[in-house]
Design a protein around this motif. Structure first.
Motif: not given
Lengths: 579, 579
Positions: A125-126, A265-266, A273-276, A342-344
């Protein structure tokens, strides 16, 4: 069996995978599929998969691993798409033709074997750009066996998405493909393929946002950027600062709670699809004034165009310990809740108006020599805090190119004003996102929303919104993220985003504003802008495929507009002309 | 009590009647309304009215008179609008303001007295332009008595439509106005106020069409023009010629049966919206080829742009007894079924391509000296037959201005290409409809739908559709039907139409394409384009009213797009600028 190079103009309309796979072959054998088809994932036919396929439940959130959850979600989505959200492709065949296969002596898809050949990154996820391998291999043989192989769970999800686009609904209710055997090898061109949605100019329900994410995933987008606050409203609930949303949202109940943000996000994460989030700073913040007026300068000045790009004017003060304390506390509350998914984190930075700081008692200057060190300090403070919470900063291009902030090389710089900006960002050695507003801004072209008397300067007259006219899908499709970037810097163009700003977009019309035009960006980002000859991809080839993708989006409940009338798509290329 | 001249910039947002009434005054007393309010029509509180208001039934089609049916429909619609399709106007008040009236000690609307002071024309459904008096007088006094007076049933319907726009939904569920006392005198500027909808490039369900008609009536439009056939499809069932639709529709079942056409016409008629059909001839007819190829010349030529404005090319042969026999039979079948509900039939006549007649073996010429007498004969034959069936012809401007056909003075000439065309038509003494495509074509601006390779001439490149760019509501609102027409000819400008051509519009996006932009045309046609000073009406005044009308349309299930973000409409004129 036809061998169809991906770029051939001979691609039959029926093989309308969007975005275009890197390579594929297909045949013309008919196979049906039923909802009792046997699906295995790494050799396991799990009970939960059976529960899902029978429609008795949703993904079990206590599943043993994230990879398994992502794949189970993809399987569930495959069933829904094939059996509940499919369409009869009458528009893609000549008028009154007998285009459907016979339903006598049906042959069936007998099994779907999903094989993941490598472990997912520890927390997928991240994952940062490029760390998830989204490639997949898909084979569907005439005996009915389907094999999808990928190195990651998200790769399997991408393969299943492609798989659903091989099938059509029959007027008798069953589901079939006419394309067996099929063999596809596919991988994305760019690692960051996103949509940026503005939820501050207008509020959107969680379900509206999920509907956009669902369609994004169906186009193999892998990022969803929520521009969640702006000068017009602050819908984001910060529990330690309840007034921010209670007073700054358009209405007390038009907010995003921590639970809703995590839910979005989940939801995205499980679709790959990473949500930031973006909190745009220091400009675009005047909605903070409603709860914390002492933090904002130049709020709601009458001559707003002196102090901002649009009303209301207002910006965070640039040299204020109160502002710093506010950011410390606000981001300390927010960021740890975002980082599991997320990583962002996007700290904004576009359209800073220097005149506003003339009114800022902590600065009293519009001299960039005075302002630059303050901006440097402001951004570095934000980015230090973002990194401390385990996230990587994203900023708008102005922070680097206009303000010359000495960003860390981990930062992704999001360009929007020009192709030259992309080249400039990569020349400085930074990772760049593209999304030139002359091509990829989806909001353009509705005309002026500001109310001016006819005597106003021409600049404000009805057609003159800032990015007139509307960019149709052909314009978006002609956009090359690498234009003007030297080959040795191509690797720094990590991807791009299509943008939907919400001055004239709300839940009623967002589907139509985003789809199917964002599909053009999706294909450029997944398949690349150029064909084998190095020229732009053919719009003539893409057009019927996009019309079919549009029908698939409509079938899943997305109000995407048509790009051609049925006459055109029924008749191949008869809506073109050779001279 | 405030005296509010109709054109004042001081109009409070809450008094947002659209289109603007000729004159009104309002106050600030709160009155609630409940669904047991006593309604009488010419002194009679009919049982059927009670049935309707309790939601137990629909209008009884065996009612004694058409006038009574129209009024009963209007009453039913008033109840639905007030109690089921209303909205909470939070967007029109400052953020988090306590804008709703107290629900303690409520005072109520006590009675609604509808008085029709003259008899309706004998068949009001068929009435020609100007023969129905749509004016009304509305009074709502502080004690709760409502009086609406009009000379016709449709005038009463218009008054009730206005009445509903005085009311809002309360968060507690009740319905109120804050504007008592109210007094309104109103009447339309133009007699023919229409929308033209193309159901041939794309097919629309009867319910889609009714939804547009419902919203049209809510904007006090009184005409609905269905461009029901064109080159791409012939969805109109002609029972004596079943193949026309069976072979010429996009799909056998995507057709309009006689019963459906009558249903649509009756639906419109009861809302005061006369529904008439257009069969565009002799061009725009190639869909006839699918059943009667011998009648069409230049069908589906590859270089279609030599023979038509868009693909497929094809036109009725111009000197063919077979064509004449076909028209005799087809119109003899169709027209008697239309005439119970309209006084008009549109015989088309736009964009005739003379090159096509080079391929027509009955003509073999592109010489207008040869073609003109044939066109004259063709049109006169059509018009004779139309008149014989009791209908008045409408034609596109080219028949008069390009082809110089000696039309009867009963004919209404529909212009679309320029303001000069309006002046030219009236100068010849003909009644004119306006709808300049640079202002009132709702389909413009989506960009090119034709598929051309990049090497094509610039004319076809993405932005260059024929009427690029999109006309936003401000552009539509600035259009003056009387521009360039000398005062002595104003009476010949009987009205106009906003047009929705369907190359890129289908049921999924039509609401968003038509609404709320067509409202701008509705107000120009009802209230006139000019204010008391003789200048264009103020967009600053109109803007919040249109935003409110948009919310009322959304509340009735119409997917109308927003024209401004909530920030703007919450804050009066703060999204304008004085310099």
């Amino acid at each position: 069996m036809k061998i169809l190079p991906a770029l051939s103009l001979l691609i039959p309309v029926a093989v309308a995978i969007w975005p275009l796979p890197k390579s594929y072959t297909s045949g013309d054998t008919v196979l049906f599929i039923e909802d009792n088809v046997h699906v295995t994932y790494n050799g396991v036919s799990s009970h939960s998969i059976l529960i899902i396929q029978k429609g008795h439940g949703t993904v079990n959130s206590t599943s043993p691993s994230t990879a398994s959850e992502i794949v189970q979600t993809a399987i569930q989505r495959t069933y829904e798409t094939l059996f509940s959200k499919n369409f009869i492709p009458w528009k893609f065949h000549p008028r009154n033709s007998d285009f459907e296969p016979s339903t006598e002596n049906k042959k069936y898809i007998t099994s779907i074997t999903l094989t993941q050949t490598a472990a997912d990154p520890e927390n997928i996820f991240q994952a940062p750009v490029g760390e998830v391998d989204e490639s997949y291999f898909l084979s569907l043989i005439e005996s009915g066996k389907v094999t999808i192989k990928a190195k990651s769970s998200i790769g399997l999800a991408r393969g299943l998405t492609t798989f659903t686009q091989l099938f059509f609904k029959h007027t008798e209710g069953c589901v079939y493909t006419t394309l067996a055997p099929v063999e596809i090898s596919d991988e994305p061109k760019f690692a960051h393929r996103g949509i940026n949605m503005d939820t501050a100019r207008n509020y959107f329900d969680v379900d509206d946002i999920k509907r956009i994410i669902d369609a994004a995933a169906y186009n193999k987008f892998n990022r969803f950027h929520i521009h969640i606050t702006d000068s017009q409203s602050w819908p984001l609930v910060i529990p330690s600062m309840p007034d921010l949303a209670t007073k700054g949202a358009y209405r007390k109940d038009l907010v995003y709670t921590p639970e809703q943000v995590a839910d979005i996000q989940r939801y995205g994460g499980l679709l790959g699809v990473q949500v930031f989030l973006e909190i745009d700073m220091p400009g675009h913040t005047s909605s903070i004034w409603f709860s914390r007026p002492e933090l904002i300068t130049a709020f709601n000045e009458e001559a707003w165009d002196t102090y901002a790009a649009e009303p209301p004017s207002g910006t965070l003060k640039l040299n204020s310990t109160e502002v710093y304390d506010f950011l410390d506390e606000m981001l300390d509350d927010l960021l740890p809740r975002l980082s599991p998914y997320t990583g962002y984190f996007h700290s904004g930075g576009d359209e800073v108006n220097i005149q506003a700081y003339l009114l800022d008692e902590t600065v009293r200057s519009n001299d960039t020599a005075v302002l630059q060190p303050l901006m440097e300090k402001f951004v570095q403070r934000n980015h230090d805090q973002i990194r401390e919470k385990g996230l990587t900063p994203i900023v708008w291009e102005e922070m680097l190119l206009t303000w010359n902030v000495s960003l860390g090389k981990d930062v992704i710089v999001q360009t929007w004003q020009s192709d030259e900006a992309v080249a400039a960002v990569t020349e400085k050695g930074y990772k760049a996102l593209v999304g030139n507003y002359n091509y990829w801004y989806l909001d353009c072209g509705n005309g002026q929303w500001l109310d001016f008397p006819p005597s106003s300067s021409e600049k404000y007259w009805p057609y003159n919104d800032y990015c007139f006219p509307r960019h149709n899908w052909r314009v978006m499709y002609s956009y090359d993220p690498l234009h003007g970037v030297p080959p040795e810097a191509h690797h720094l163009v990590v991807g791009g985003e299509a943008h939907i700003w919400a001055e004239q977009t709300d839940p009623v019309n967002i589907d139509n504003m985003v789809w199917p035009r964002a599909c053009a960006a999706a294909e450029v980002l997944w398949s690349g802008a150029k064909d084998e000859t190095g020229g732009n991809r053919s719009q003539t080839e893409a057009s019927p495929r996009l019309s079919e993708m549009r029908e698939r989006l409509v079938a899943r409940g997305v109000m995407a507009h048509p790009i051609q009338m049925p006459y055109c798509i029924m008749n191949g290329t008869q809506c073109g002309l050779d001279h």
